[in-house]
Design a protein around this motif. Sequence first.
Motif, PDB file in Angstrom:
ATOM      1  N   LEU A 151     -36.681   0.581 -20.728  1.00  0.00           N
ATOM      2  CA  LEU A 151     -36.500   1.733 -21.612  1.00  0.00           C
ATOM      3  C   LEU A 151     -35.111   1.786 -22.239  1.00  0.00           C
ATOM      4  O   LEU A 151     -34.950   2.307 -23.347  1.00  0.00           O
ATOM      5  CB  LEU A 151     -36.760   3.027 -20.840  1.00  0.00           C
ATOM      6  CG  LEU A 151     -38.196   3.239 -20.337  1.00  0.00           C
ATOM      7  CD1 LEU A 151     -38.292   4.522 -19.517  1.00  0.00           C
ATOM      8  CD2 LEU A 151     -39.181   3.275 -21.495  1.00  0.00           C
ATOM      9  N   SER A 152     -34.120   1.254 -21.545  1.00  0.00           N
ATOM     10  CA  SER A 152     -32.738   1.325 -22.045  1.00  0.00           C
ATOM     11  C   SER A 152     -32.285   0.048 -22.732  1.00  0.00           C
ATOM     12  O   SER A 152     -31.345   0.067 -23.535  1.00  0.00           O
ATOM     13  CB  SER A 152     -31.782   1.630 -20.890  1.00  0.00           C
ATOM     14  OG  SER A 152     -31.727   0.549 -19.975  1.00  0.00           O
ATOM     15  N   GLY A 153     -32.925  -1.071 -22.386  1.00  0.00           N
ATOM     16  CA  GLY A 153     -32.471  -2.353 -22.910  1.00  0.00           C
ATOM     17  C   GLY A 153     -31.234  -2.867 -22.211  1.00  0.00           C
ATOM     18  O   GLY A 153     -30.573  -3.791 -22.690  1.00  0.00           O
ATOM     19  N   GLU A 171     -30.379   9.093 -25.089  1.00  0.00           N
ATOM     20  CA  GLU A 171     -30.048   8.855 -26.501  1.00  0.00           C
ATOM     21  C   GLU A 171     -31.280   8.419 -27.291  1.00  0.00           C
ATOM     22  O   GLU A 171     -31.387   8.668 -28.493  1.00  0.00           O
ATOM     23  CB  GLU A 171     -28.955   7.793 -26.609  1.00  0.00           C
ATOM     24  CG  GLU A 171     -27.578   8.277 -26.154  1.00  0.00           C
ATOM     25  CD  GLU A 171     -26.539   7.178 -26.184  1.00  0.00           C
ATOM     26  OE1 GLU A 171     -26.925   5.996 -26.370  1.00  0.00           O
ATOM     27  OE2 GLU A 171     -25.347   7.484 -26.011  1.00  0.00           O
ATOM     28  N   ARG A 172     -32.216   7.773 -26.626  1.00  0.00           N
ATOM     29  CA  ARG A 172     -33.435   7.309 -27.291  1.00  0.00           C
ATOM     30  C   ARG A 172     -34.520   8.378 -27.369  1.00  0.00           C
ATOM     31  O   ARG A 172     -35.622   8.105 -27.834  1.00  0.00           O
ATOM     32  CB  ARG A 172     -33.958   6.059 -26.579  1.00  0.00           C
ATOM     33  CG  ARG A 172     -33.043   4.872 -26.769  1.00  0.00           C
ATOM     34  CD  ARG A 172     -33.626   3.568 -26.242  1.00  0.00           C
ATOM     35  NE  ARG A 172     -32.792   2.434 -26.639  1.00  0.00           N
ATOM     36  CZ  ARG A 172     -33.079   1.178 -26.359  1.00  0.00           C
ATOM     37  NH1 ARG A 172     -34.179   0.869 -25.691  1.00  0.00           N
ATOM     38  NH2 ARG A 172     -32.270   0.201 -26.754  1.00  0.00           N
ATOM     39  N   ARG A 175     -35.279  14.128 -22.962  1.00  0.00           N
ATOM     40  CA  ARG A 175     -34.398  15.274 -22.733  1.00  0.00           C
ATOM     41  C   ARG A 175     -33.572  15.105 -21.466  1.00  0.00           C
ATOM     42  O   ARG A 175     -32.440  15.583 -21.372  1.00  0.00           O
ATOM     43  CB  ARG A 175     -35.230  16.557 -22.668  1.00  0.00           C
ATOM     44  CG  ARG A 175     -35.559  17.130 -24.037  1.00  0.00           C
ATOM     45  CD  ARG A 175     -36.432  18.355 -23.925  1.00  0.00           C
ATOM     46  NE  ARG A 175     -37.834  18.008 -23.875  1.00  0.00           N
ATOM     47  CZ  ARG A 175     -38.821  18.873 -23.649  1.00  0.00           C
ATOM     48  NH1 ARG A 175     -38.540  20.141 -23.444  1.00  0.00           N
ATOM     49  NH2 ARG A 175     -40.076  18.483 -23.632  1.00  0.00           N
ATOM     50  N   ALA A 176     -34.160  14.445 -20.472  1.00  0.00           N
ATOM     51  CA  ALA A 176     -33.460  14.166 -19.220  1.00  0.00           C
ATOM     52  C   ALA A 176     -34.120  12.965 -18.566  1.00  0.00           C
ATOM     53  O   ALA A 176     -35.282  12.658 -18.820  1.00  0.00           O
ATOM     54  CB  ALA A 176     -33.501  15.368 -18.279  1.00  0.00           C
ATOM     55  N   VAL A 177     -33.352  12.286 -17.715  1.00  0.00           N
ATOM     56  CA  VAL A 177     -33.880  11.105 -17.035  1.00  0.00           C
ATOM     57  C   VAL A 177     -33.304  11.031 -15.629  1.00  0.00           C
ATOM     58  O   VAL A 177     -32.162  11.433 -15.387  1.00  0.00           O
ATOM     59  CB  VAL A 177     -33.544   9.816 -17.823  1.00  0.00           C
ATOM     60  CG1 VAL A 177     -32.052   9.621 -17.938  1.00  0.00           C
ATOM     61  CG2 VAL A 177     -34.184   8.590 -17.169  1.00  0.00           C
ATOM     62  N   ILE A 178     -34.108  10.535 -14.698  1.00  0.00           N
ATOM     63  CA  ILE A 178     -33.649  10.242 -13.350  1.00  0.00           C
ATOM     64  C   ILE A 178     -33.914   8.767 -13.106  1.00  0.00           C
ATOM     65  O   ILE A 178     -35.070   8.349 -13.006  1.00  0.00           O
ATOM     66  CB  ILE A 178     -34.384  11.063 -12.278  1.00  0.00           C
ATOM     67  CG1 ILE A 178     -34.292  12.549 -12.589  1.00  0.00           C
ATOM     68  CG2 ILE A 178     -33.818  10.765 -10.889  1.00  0.00           C
ATOM     69  CD1 ILE A 178     -35.380  13.353 -11.937  1.00  0.00           C
ATOM     70  N   VAL A 179     -32.880   7.970 -13.046  1.00  0.00           N
ATOM     71  CA  VAL A 179     -33.029   6.558 -12.708  1.00  0.00           C
ATOM     72  C   VAL A 179     -32.997   6.456 -11.188  1.00  0.00           C
ATOM     73  O   VAL A 179     -32.003   6.796 -10.549  1.00  0.00           O
ATOM     74  CB  VAL A 179     -31.914   5.706 -13.335  1.00  0.00           C
ATOM     75  CG1 VAL A 179     -32.083   4.237 -12.934  1.00  0.00           C
ATOM     76  CG2 VAL A 179     -31.921   5.842 -14.852  1.00  0.00           C
ATOM     77  N   LYS A 180     -34.099   5.993 -10.618  1.00  0.00           N
ATOM     78  CA  LYS A 180     -34.239   5.962  -9.163  1.00  0.00           C
ATOM     79  C   LYS A 180     -33.613   4.698  -8.578  1.00  0.00           C
ATOM     80  O   LYS A 180     -33.933   3.593  -8.975  1.00  0.00           O
ATOM     81  CB  LYS A 180     -35.720   6.031  -8.785  1.00  0.00           C
ATOM     82  CG  LYS A 180     -36.395   7.325  -9.226  1.00  0.00           C
ATOM     83  CD  LYS A 180     -37.885   7.332  -8.951  1.00  0.00           C
ATOM     84  CE  LYS A 180     -38.633   6.333  -9.794  1.00  0.00           C
ATOM     85  NZ  LYS A 180     -40.107   6.497  -9.718  1.00  0.00           N
ATOM     86  N   GLY A 181     -32.730   4.906  -7.621  1.00  0.00           N
ATOM     87  CA  GLY A 181     -32.007   3.785  -7.037  1.00  0.00           C
ATOM     88  C   GLY A 181     -32.461   3.396  -5.650  1.00  0.00           C
ATOM     89  O   GLY A 181     -31.690   2.814  -4.881  1.00  0.00           O
ATOM     90  N   GLY A 182     -33.695   3.693  -5.320  1.00  0.00           N
ATOM     91  CA  GLY A 182     -34.189   3.426  -3.966  1.00  0.00           C
ATOM     92  C   GLY A 182     -34.143   1.972  -3.555  1.00  0.00           C
ATOM     93  O   GLY A 182     -34.076   1.662  -2.361  1.00  0.00           O
TER      94      GLY A 182
END
Length: 291
Positions: A151-153, A171-172, A175-182
């Motif tokens: 999604l971000s490239g 930016e793309r 409205r909000a995003v949670i990138v999961k770092g599990g």
Amino acid sequence: MNALDERLAVLVIAGSDSSGGAGLMRDLRTLADFNVAALCAVTAVTAQSNTQLTATHHIPPHIVRQQIEAAVATRKIGAIKIGMLGHRGNAVVVAEFLDRAGVANVVLDPVMKSTSGVTDLLDAGGVKYLAEELLKRATVVTPNIEEAEVLSGITIKDHASMETAAVKIVERGARAVIVKGGHMEKAIDVLFDGDGVLNLGGDHVKSENTHGSGCTFASAIAAQLACGRPLRDSVLLAKAYVTKAIEKGYSIGKGPGPLDHFYRIHQEPPARGIHEVPQHGMHPASEPTSR
């Protein structure tokens, strides 16, 4: 009409999982645990076990549309959780519905591949449409590392690049995003809502029984949003819930087992949508930072 009849429901749009470990089955179980009413529209039927996905049948877009229309005619919707869509046709149907529905809370779990990473759960056209169109219609998007890279490239190698990817996804259009770092060395999730970054840290639970954790997390957020809680509070409560459910997870046969949703089954039922934050070190890893 009693109070339960007046509850706002969560509409789940997702695929089924014959193992019961993920997908629609896991979504509905999560919502039940939060005492939140659920409606559903099935996008795909999968044949899968804990170790592999062997077959997928995509539901035609016009049937998905009819399911959604029937569901929303049943009762009021407080939030929508979107999971596996399968192909572009279903993604377009969902986007058209969101444009008409005007529901304030939309949680998009951008499911693209099976847990093993071998099987595509969204075709190339669907991935492109999700990134360019569906993303803009979501209140919050909950990608894992691989999905966030798509999604971000941006290639994500560390926590700093997680933050960069989160900002790029907003930016793309999200409205909000949670990138999961599990799956990173430290279990820190990155929440970016356009105002600032919030790092959500916690103990890294040493367990392979994580099947369905992404579905559970997104549905738990949807449940909290449907109850009227702000996004950041909803994410904190959802993370605490998922962390404890992983901690209490159990093995069944081969492969990763499921989370234990009912770890509090012998305790006094909580008020609707409320879960105690477990005392295992889950905390905001840092104060929000402006960008």
